[in-house]
Each structure stands twice: as C-alpha cells, then as structure tokens.
Design an enzyme around this catalytic site. Structure first.
Site, PDB file in Angstrom:
ATOM      1  N   GLY A   1       0.820  -1.211   0.000  1.00  0.00           N
ATOM      2  CA  GLY A   1       0.000   0.000   0.000  1.00  0.00           C
ATOM      3  C   GLY A   1       0.854   1.261   0.000  1.00  0.00           C
ATOM      4  O   GLY A   1       1.927   1.310  -0.605  1.00  0.00           O
ATOM      5  N   SER A   2       0.395   2.257   0.705  1.00  0.00           N
ATOM      6  CA  SER A   2       1.021   3.580   0.649  1.00  0.00           C
ATOM      7  C   SER A   2       2.438   3.620   1.188  1.00  0.00           C
ATOM      8  O   SER A   2       3.160   4.589   0.929  1.00  0.00           O
ATOM      9  CB  SER A   2       0.169   4.601   1.401  1.00  0.00           C
ATOM     10  OG  SER A   2      -1.105   4.691   0.813  1.00  0.00           O
TER      11      SER A   2
END
Lengths: 90, 650
Positions: B281-282
């Site tokens: 993810g981020s």
C-alpha cells in the site's frame, strides 16, 4: 667350575632383570589407577558442566524481561518508565 | 657339598631358562596375537558427542540452551511379575498418565522408551524406586528460558536435538558440533578407564545473534497490546539498525512457546516477517518518491493536481480518501494521495520504476540467514500495463515481505545503500573465540546520498501535525515515516471486501538514523488506517527502544519546551535556597553548579542537561556536595550526599 666372580655377575644381572620387571608391573598398575582417576574426573567435569548449564537456564528464566516486568508490576507496584523518567547520565 | 650346590644351581638355572624361554615365546612369538585378543576384551571405542551449543542475544543473554537429561527406558521382559502395580508410582513420578505407563510396561517389545529427556530429578526418583528392568541413557534437553521471546526466529529442535526451524535449523551444523571417538579400556566390572585421557574434547559452537532481548521484548509487548486492542488477526514488527541492516528485533503475534512446539500450530510457528507477503500500500510511495527525486523527474515544491478525489485511468477509477485539488509533491506524500502519486508514477515511467523497485530489493529474497524466506511478488516488466504502473505507484499489485520493505527503508535511512540483513553476528567456540563472523554486507547504491536525505526530510512531513502519521511523533526526536493501508488479496481472486493491512514504517532519529521499525497489523477491526493503528505502535516501540539504547533527544526539538520551565525552576531554586550550613566547596560561583537542596531526580536532570558528572550517596535531598577531579580524565565529578531532610549532618 666357575669362580665366585661369575656367580656374582649373573646374580647381579638377575637382580636387575627382576627390578625392571617389578618397575614395569608397577607402572602398568599406575596407568590403570590413573586411568580410573581420569575417567571419574571426566565424569565429574561433565556433570559440573551440566549443572552449570542448568543454572544458566534458571538464571536466564528468572531474568527474562517479561518475567521481570510481571514481577515488578505485581510485587513492587512498578510501571513502565515514561519518557523523561529515564535519565542518562554523562 | 659343592656337588649338591652345583646341582641345585643347575636346576634353578634350568628353571629360569625355561621361564625365560616361555617369556620370549609369549612376548615375541605369540605377542601380537595375544595383544589383539586382549584388546578385544578390554578396549573399546567411546563416542563423545558434544552438548548442543547455545544461542545468545547480542549482549550474551541466553535464548536457547541444552541441559543434561536422561531418557528412561524399560526392558519389559526383565520386569518383575507384579509390574502392573508399579505403573501408578511410575506415572506419578514422571507426570505421565497411568494408562500410558501401563501400556509401555506391558509392551511385547524387548526395549521401550519410557520417557525421553526426563529431568535428572525425575530419573533419580525412578532409580530410587529400584525397579529392575528400568534404566536410563544420558540425553540432553533443549531449553528456551525466555519462553515465547523471539520464538519463530529461534525455531526449535527435535527430540534428537536436531534443528527443525529458524536459527536452530539454519545453524544446525555449528550448534550440533561433531562427535569424536576415543579409545578406552574396560575393567572386569565393565567400568571405563580412559588411560589416554581425552585430548580436544568436542564442544559444539555457540551462536550470537544481532537481536537485543530487551528490544525484542519491547516490540512483542507493544505488538501484542495493539493486536488485542484492535481485534486484529495478527501482527508483525521488524526492527533494523539502518547503518548495518542488523536485525535488532523480529516480533509477531500470534507466536508459540518453543519449549512445547508440539502444542502449537504451523500458523503460529512460521516466521511471518520472511514467509508472508502482503501488498504494502502507501508505504511503497516512499520508494517511488525516491526514484522520482533520484531521476529528477519531480521537485519537492512542484505541484500536482489530484483531480478532486477521482482520477480516470482507462476504464478504471482511482480514488483518494479526501478530494484534494492541487498538492505539492511533499503534500502528496504527507497526505498520502493515491492520485498524486499515480501521476508521479506516470512521469517516472514503468521501466524506471520497476528498475528502482528491484534495486530496492523487491522481487528477490533479502538473503537473511534464516530458512524459508520468500521473494515476494514483483511482476516482470513485460507484464506491466498502464493500470499496473498506476496501482503499483500506491503499492497495490506488488507483494513484499515485512523484512524486504524494512530493508528498503533502511537503504533510505543510511544514505541510499542497500545492505543484506543478518541475524547472526558471530559463531563462537566454548572459550568465546570467534570462529565465524558475519558483518554488514553492502550490496549496492540504490539512490544517491542526497536523494536519500531529501526523501527522509519529506517523510518527516508525514509525521507532522498535517500528515497521516502524526501519531508516530516522539517528543525530543525527529521522526520520518510513512503510513499504509492496503487491501488484502482474497483467496477467491481479487481483493477482500473488508480485509486490510494497516502499516507504518518509520526511521528515528531522522537526522541521525539509528532505528528502522516496520509495523504491520493484519485485519484490525477497530480501524483500518495505518496512521491510526500502526503509527501508535511504532511510537510506543521506538520511544522505549530509544530509552533502552540510551539515545538522547536533541535540545531544541519537540519536547524542549517542556524541559525549559523545569530548567528555569531549578535555577531559581538554587539561588533562593542556599543553605546557611552549606559546605564551602558548594559556594556558588560563575559556572559552578549548586545542587544543595535538590532532590535526586532534580540533581540528575540538571547534571544531564549540563553534562556534569555525578556520584551520589544516600536518598532524599542533596545535603552536601564536593567537587573532585577524575584521576584519569581530569574532569570534575560532583559527589553528592543526600539525606531525607536535605540538612547537613553536624
């Protein structure tokens, strides 16, 4: 017949051979005796090393961070230090 | 008379000659054969097997040790006829079910193990029962005195003391050592005589880890709390020294007790930091940002339009959690805009991005000295479509192991150099001499040093008040980091509707990195955001880790506003409350400290901030102080005497 000097020579030789034989038997007995001592000392060292390991395990178990934290909280009412409560001295 | 003497002498001489002849026959003619026969009777080869080596942490704290044990066996055909009545006594002594003991005693086999690796105390109690047909063999038992601490990393051994998992398996050859054979003699009672002694008694080697038991405990404690509080399935923490990539802690929940591995499941035993991968993810945005800065595709102050929260890419829609308009590159990271980073990714291009991801170590094993590591998932460049580039920009469609990602962040923290993580620092012999040494291993420069420094400065913004990672702030320290919230892949294909991994990777202190800490929480129930679930775990672990390592915060940083009023109070206290009974050496003069009347804590705070050295005696308040000079360094050392009332004794 032989003179008495010959008899003395052979007697001396026999005595020397006898002494050497006795020394050899004695040393062999000493080897066996020391062998017993070595064996029992080896066992003792082995046993002591094992006991030391067992003590290391006990010491390590008692000083485990989780156990110390639990004991400190339950028996002494201590809590985890907050930032600022720990002072690092120069 | 003379004739009789001669006859007697002749007879004795003849006897002696016969004896001599027999002696020569036995020692010379038949000597070799007789010696061989004697040897088979009283000589035998003894195999000496070393006790398994210990595993210790970086400070020498034992994590795994072998202790003497005895394996009890029974020869059922040698038991007395009333063997049935012996079972309850034996079962009670050995803490075994009576039914099991009865079954073993009534076995038809000539040899049956009664209990393997019993304690010496149990064996002694069994011997005291004096049951014929029951005897014991020396064995060893593996103990993990710290319990569940670092269990998946340490692994465990089989009943025959062979490593099966973790470090026990990876370093089994060193830990087991090599047996040797020695020649011993047996007497008539069967006792062994080691006439030649034992030269070079075999000793197994010990293994020292890079793990710090204190840091490991901190990580496990905070992770367990977070997983329980959030109702999560599992969690992982990886802590590295960014300068060396030495692994300082590797924690996971759930875990197991290696003292009883059979009581645990495979789920709890696998080392999730290297055997499990997830979509980052981020948290992966930092790597793309580093690539963008390194290739000068973007400048930190450059602005990107974030499409007010929805960005159409082909037939796909990319969403942001907030409808942002124009954001600077710094703000794209700070607020973790998927649309903003997608546009950066499009500028970087898939070829460059894929190259940088592989340079950061993704898609390959890190090479850490643990068994079972997987390489994660990074598709070859030929399989990247445009939408793959866009989703890979915010960390979806790529899978990493926690250790891989932490190692990549360590590269950002140490000036851009990817290093191989390692867990074992040394293999030592029984005398403590180093036999094998592992050290930092530099692989390659991923990004330029100035790029790494600039990237860290951007990641500090993430941890500021306006950033998604503000919960990772630590008073007195600069922190850089990135939050992540990623979808989990569904076993039926696509993404799970609700399953999320909440994560945070941080570097502290950001200006002189000493720790990289990755926290990943699997399927938290209370919230799914990395900033809400994982960042506080990072903060808790890092705070205590910094204290544990004695790393001081910077003056003038966050938190110094708290320190200043205390400092002023102390100065006022010193001026106002100088005692009339004060010793002459404590007279206040320019630059000379006055601790009189201060509590121990206040005195230590003052000394710490000013860099003065103290020794203290007693408790309470400072009643007397003397300045001495350290004989070696010539530095002043203040010896304080404290009493409960703070008054000087007459």
């Amino acid at each position: 017949m032989w003179r008495s000097e010959h008899w003395r020579g052979y007697a001396a030789l026999a005595l020397v051979i006898l002494l050497l034989t006795l020394v050899q038997v004695w040393t062999r007995l000493q080897v066996v005796k020391i062998g017993y001592v070595l064996s029992s000392t080896e066992k003792l060292v082995h046993t002591l090393r094992g006991e030391r390991r067992a003590l290391e395990v006990e010491w390590s178990t008692r000083t485990a961070p989780g156990r110390l934290a639990e004991q400190a909280a339950q028996r002494l009412g201590l809590s985890i230090a907050r930032p600022g409560q720990v002072i690092t001295m120069p | 008379m003379e004739r009789r003497l001669l006859t007697a002498a002749g007879a004795i001489g003849l006897g002696l000659l016969l004896l001599l002849g027999r002696l020569v026959q036995l020692t010379t003619v038949q000597g070799a054969g007789l010696a061989r026969e004697a040897a088979t009777q009283h000589q035998h080869r003894i195999t000496l097997t070393p006790r398994r080596g210990a595993i210790v942490d970086r400070n020498g704290t034992p994590l795994a040790l072998s202790v003497p044990a005895e394996s009890l066996f029974v020869r059922p055909n040698k038991l007395p006829p009333d063997a049935k009545t012996l079972a309850p006594a034996l079962a009670a002594t050995l803490h075994m079910p009576t039914r099991e003991v009865t079954r073993l005693l009534h076995s038809s086999a000539p040899f049956v193990w009664l209990k393997r690796r019993a304690t010496p105390q149990e064996a002694a109690r069994v011997r005291a029962l004096g049951i014929p047909g029951i005897d014991s063999l020396e064995a060893e038992r593996r103990f993990y005195p710290q319990g569940t601490l670092a269990a998946p990393l340490l692994g465990f051994t089989s009943i025959d003391a062979m490593g099966l998992e973790g470090i026990e398996l990876a370093y089994d050859h060193y830990l087991r050592g090599e047996s040797i054979e020695v020649l011993g003699e047996r007497d008539a009672l069967g006792r062994t005589i080691l006439a030649r002694g034992v030269e070079n008694r075999p000793e197994a080697l010990n293994v020292r880890l890079t793990i710090d038991a204190g840091l490991q405990y901190l990580a496990e404690r905070e992770l367990k709390r977070a997983v329980q509080a959030s109702g999560a399935l599992a969690g992982t923490v990886v802590m590295l020294d960014p300068q060396t990539s030495a692994v300082l802690a590797l924690a996971q929940v759930p875990t197991f007790d290696p003292n009883t591995p059979a009581a645990s499941s495979v789920e709890t035993r696998r080392n999730r930091a290297i055997t499990d991968c997830y979509e980052p993810g981020s948290t992966l945005k930092a790597l793309l940002a580093a690539a963008a800065l390194d290739t000068k595709v973007v400048r930190p102050e450059e602005r990107v339009f974030c499409e007010l929260g929805q960005y159409k890419v082909g037939k796909h829609i990319i969403n942001d959690h907030h409808p942002y308009g124009w954001l600077s590159f710094t703000q794209v990271l700070q607020k973790s805009s998927n649309i903003g980073i997608s546009k950066i990714g499009e500028r970087v291009g898939k070829e460059t991005y894929e190259t940088y991801l592989r340079a950061f170590g993704l898609g390959r094993v890190t090479g850490v000295d643990l068994p079972g590591e997987i390489p994660g998932l990074l598709f070859p460049l030929g399989a990247w479509s445009h939408i793959n580039l866009v989703t890979a920009s915010f960390g979806q469609g790529i899978a990493v192991t926690p250790l891989q990602l932490a190692t990549a962040y360590a590269a950002l923290a140490n000036g851009g150099v990817l290093m191989r993580p390692y867990i074992v620092s040394e293999v030592l012999n029984a005398e403590g001499k180093v036999v094998v040494a592992n050290g930092p291993q530099r692989l390659w420069q991923v990004v330029r040093t100035d790029t790494a420094h600039r990237l860290l400065a951007l990641l500090e913004k993430v941890v500021e008040k306006e950033g998604t990672g503000w919960r990772a702030q630590i008073e007195g320290f600069r922190v850089a980091g990135k939050t992540g919230t990623s979808q989990k892949v569904s076993p039926h294909g696509g993404y799970a509707a609700r399953g999320r991994i909440a994560s945070f990777v941080g570097v502290v202190p950001a200006d002189r990195p000493r720790l990289v800490i990755l926290v990943a929480i699997d399927e938290p129930k209370t919230s799914t955001y990395g900033g809400e679930i994982a960042a506080p775990v990072f903060q808790a672990i890092a705070q205590h880790a910094l204290m544990h390592l004695g790393i001081e915060g910077q003056k003038g940083q966050t938190g110094s506003a708290v320190a200043a009023p205390l400092e002023n109070q102390l100065l006022v206290h010193q001026v106002k409350e100088v005692s009339p009974t004060m010793a002459p050496s404590a007279t206040v003069s320019t630059g000379e400290p006055n601790f009189l009347g201060l509590s121990l804590r206040e005195a230590m705070h003052t000394a710490q901030r000013q860099g003065w050295r103290l020794t203290t005696t007693g408790n309470g308040y400072v009643a007397h102080q003397i300045m001495r000079s350290d004989p070696e360094t010539r530095e002043p050392v203040y010896a304080l005497t404290l009493t409960p009332s703070g008054e000087t004794r007459p």
